[in-house]
Design an enzyme around this catalytic site. Structure first.
Site, PDB file in Angstrom:
ATOM      1  N   ASP A   1      -5.483  -0.624   5.058  1.00 42.90           N
ATOM      2  CA  ASP A   1      -5.248  -0.845   3.693  1.00 42.90           C
ATOM      3  C   ASP A   1      -3.701  -0.820   3.364  1.00 42.90           C
ATOM      4  O   ASP A   1      -2.755  -0.263   3.888  1.00 42.90           O
ATOM      5  CB  ASP A   1      -5.788   0.488   3.046  1.00 42.90           C
TER       6      ASP A   1
ATOM      7  N   HIS B   1     -16.610  -3.648   0.820  1.00 35.91           N
ATOM      8  CA  HIS B   1     -15.716  -3.166   1.936  1.00 35.91           C
ATOM      9  C   HIS B   1     -15.877  -1.660   1.854  1.00 35.91           C
ATOM     10  O   HIS B   1     -16.230  -1.144   0.920  1.00 35.91           O
ATOM     11  CB  HIS B   1     -14.235  -3.338   1.655  1.00 35.91           C
TER      12      HIS B   1
HETATM   13  P1  DGP Z   1     -11.439  -0.930  -4.115  1.00 35.82           P
HETATM   14  O1  DGP Z   1     -10.706  -0.208  -5.181  1.00 35.82           O
HETATM   15  O2  DGP Z   1     -12.466  -0.149  -3.274  1.00 35.82           O
HETATM   16  O3  DGP Z   1     -11.897  -2.462  -4.270  1.00 35.82           O
HETATM   17  O4  DGP Z   1     -10.138  -0.896  -2.985  1.00 35.82           O
HETATM   18  C1  DGP Z   1      -9.523  -2.089  -2.710  1.00 35.82           C
HETATM   19  C2  DGP Z   1      -8.199  -1.656  -1.596  1.00 35.82           C
HETATM   20  O5  DGP Z   1      -8.091  -2.921  -1.012  1.00 35.82           O
HETATM   21  C3  DGP Z   1      -7.296  -0.978  -2.159  1.00 35.82           C
HETATM   22  O6  DGP Z   1      -7.121   0.224  -1.544  1.00 35.82           O
HETATM   23  C4  DGP Z   1      -6.191  -1.726  -1.774  1.00 35.82           C
HETATM   24  C5  DGP Z   1      -6.557  -2.924  -0.574  1.00 35.82           C
HETATM   25  N1  DGP Z   1      -5.972  -3.978  -0.758  1.00 35.82           N
HETATM   26  C6  DGP Z   1      -5.824  -4.983  -1.859  1.00 35.82           C
HETATM   27  N2  DGP Z   1      -5.245  -6.091  -1.562  1.00 35.82           N
HETATM   28  C7  DGP Z   1      -5.060  -6.003  -0.263  1.00 35.82           C
HETATM   29  C8  DGP Z   1      -4.587  -6.892   0.873  1.00 35.82           C
HETATM   30  O7  DGP Z   1      -4.127  -8.035   0.470  1.00 35.82           O
HETATM   31  N3  DGP Z   1      -4.307  -6.554   2.149  1.00 35.82           N
HETATM   32  C9  DGP Z   1      -4.903  -5.356   2.608  1.00 35.82           C
HETATM   33  N4  DGP Z   1      -4.629  -4.999   3.609  1.00 35.82           N
HETATM   34  N5  DGP Z   1      -5.398  -4.411   1.613  1.00 35.82           N
HETATM   35  C10 DGP Z   1      -5.516  -4.664   0.291  1.00 35.82           C
END
Ligand code: DGP
Length: 114
Positions: free
Chosen positions: A29, A99
């Site tokens: 994340d 996810h």
């Molecule tokens: P949710 O609230 O469950 O939709 O969590 C989305 C998660 O995705 C949040 O913890 C941050 C992560 N995230 C958002 N954009 C990116 C990205 O571009 N790369 C990565 N590795 N994580 C991301």
């Protein structure tokens, strides 16, 4: 348009991928809430749990099996961890590509991590 997670899965944008097979991909994340915070994502772009169908059953099961493997790889299996799937508005879902969060590496407290 492809989700940000589809672009990571396809290698079009950088992602710290820790596990990948024909059904799921897992990467760190971008905004970790604990020492280990990994997202486990079906390779097929399913927006939310509400859109899961019977055809997705194998990928949904694989997400749990991947979580188990990754927890072992990360050295957090014995102490335990939390798996979280947010859905929609009230679930505070921000990225509309289903996810599972794998969160661990410290005691997390009751139920919600923030
Ligand atoms: P949710 O609230 O469950 O939709 O969590 C989305 C998660 O995705 C949040 O913890 C941050 C992560 N995230 C958002 N954009 C990116 C990205 O571009 N790369 C990565 N590795 N994580 C991301």
């Amino acid at each position: 348009m492809a989700s940000i997670f589809s672009k990571i899965i396809a290698g079009e944008i950088p992602g710290d991928i820790v596990y990948q097979d024909e059904l799921v991909t897992a990467f760190r994340d971008i905004n970790p809430q604990a020492p280990t915070h990994i997202l486990i994502v079906p390779n097929k772009e399913i927006p939310t749990v509400n859109e899961v169908t019977n055809a997705d059953e194998a990928a949904m099961g694989r997400m749990i099996l991947a979580a188990k493997k990754i927890a072992e790889q990360e050295g957090i299996a014995a102490n335990g961890y939390r798996l979280i799937v947010n859905c929609g508005n009230h679930g505070h879902q921000e990225v509309f590509h289903l996810h599972m969060h794998l969160v661990g590496g410290r005691p997390l407290g009751p139920m919600l991590y923030r």
